[in-house]
Design an enzyme around this catalytic site. Structure first.
Site, PDB file in Angstrom:
ATOM      1  N   CYS A 190    -164.564 -45.615  25.649  1.00 17.86           N
ATOM      2  CA  CYS A 190    -164.518 -44.529  25.104  1.00 17.86           C
ATOM      3  C   CYS A 190    -163.816 -43.542  25.803  1.00 17.86           C
ATOM      4  O   CYS A 190    -163.252 -44.209  27.326  1.00 17.86           O
ATOM      5  CB  CYS A 190    -166.150 -43.871  24.537  1.00 17.86           C
TER       6      CYS A 190
ATOM      7  N   CYS B  15    -154.887 -50.144  21.116  1.00 20.72           N
ATOM      8  CA  CYS B  15    -154.966 -50.661  22.683  1.00 20.72           C
ATOM      9  C   CYS B  15    -153.720 -51.078  23.481  1.00 20.72           C
ATOM     10  O   CYS B  15    -153.052 -51.356  22.643  1.00 20.72           O
ATOM     11  CB  CYS B  15    -156.059 -51.319  22.158  1.00 20.72           C
TER      12      CYS B  15
ATOM     13  N   CYS C 267    -166.692 -44.396  20.445  1.00 17.15           N
ATOM     14  CA  CYS C 267    -166.437 -43.353  20.447  1.00 17.15           C
ATOM     15  C   CYS C 267    -165.510 -42.847  19.246  1.00 17.15           C
ATOM     16  O   CYS C 267    -164.036 -43.945  19.211  1.00 17.15           O
ATOM     17  CB  CYS C 267    -166.183 -41.822  20.860  1.00 17.15           C
TER      18      CYS C 267
END
Length: 154
Positions: A7, A88, A80
């Site tokens: 998150c 990423c 989230c």
């Protein structure tokens, strides 16, 4: 199986997911959590309600996903919505990535009982999802992704 929960701040939802998964998964799961912009400390209510629910909080800390470049997770789960939309790190490579959107109980403003109920509800949701993953047995690739995506709605 190695799982990394992500998150943004790694102080609440990903921490709850790490603790629940570590305990339920035992030796079957190697679990870590991280944030794209870690807060540097775990939300105190995360620790309080994990302990009340019977989960160990030993070793839980808010840290950057950069700390896990060598972890090589089989599965990355964003918990989230803002983390789900972030790019990423390259080192995630071909790792299975899924999103389990969870409401942030630490963002709730209300009575102490309301906040407690929100934390325990999130822990309960994670318990159901992780237990279902464990009950499914060893999965990989597309089968793992499909199972994890289905669990996002449990």
């Amino acid at each position: 199986m190695k799982i990394l929960f992500v998150c943004t701040h790694n102080r609440c939802r990903s921490i709850l997911a790490e603790a629940v998964s570590r305990q339920l998964g035992g030796a079957l799961l190697e679990v870590r959590s991280a944030g794209s912009q870690p807060a540097g400390q775990v939300h105190p209510l995360s620790l309080k309600y994990l302990a009340q629910a019977g989960y160990s909080t030993d070793g839980l800390r808010s840290q950057s996903w950069d700390a896990f470049e060598d972890f090589a997770p089989d599965l990355v789960v964003t918990v989230c919505d803002s983390a789900a939309g972030e790019a990423c790190p390259v080192w995630f490579g071909k790792t299975v990535k899924v999103h389990w959107g969870l409401k942030d109980p630490s963002a709730l403003s209300g009575s102490e009982e309301d906040v407690k109920a929100a934390f325990l509800a999130t822990i309960g949701t994670l318990e159901k999802r992780i237990q279902s993953l464990l009950d499914a047995g060893p999965l990989a690739g597309e089968a793992l992704k499909a199972k994890m995506e289905a669990l996002a709605h449990v």
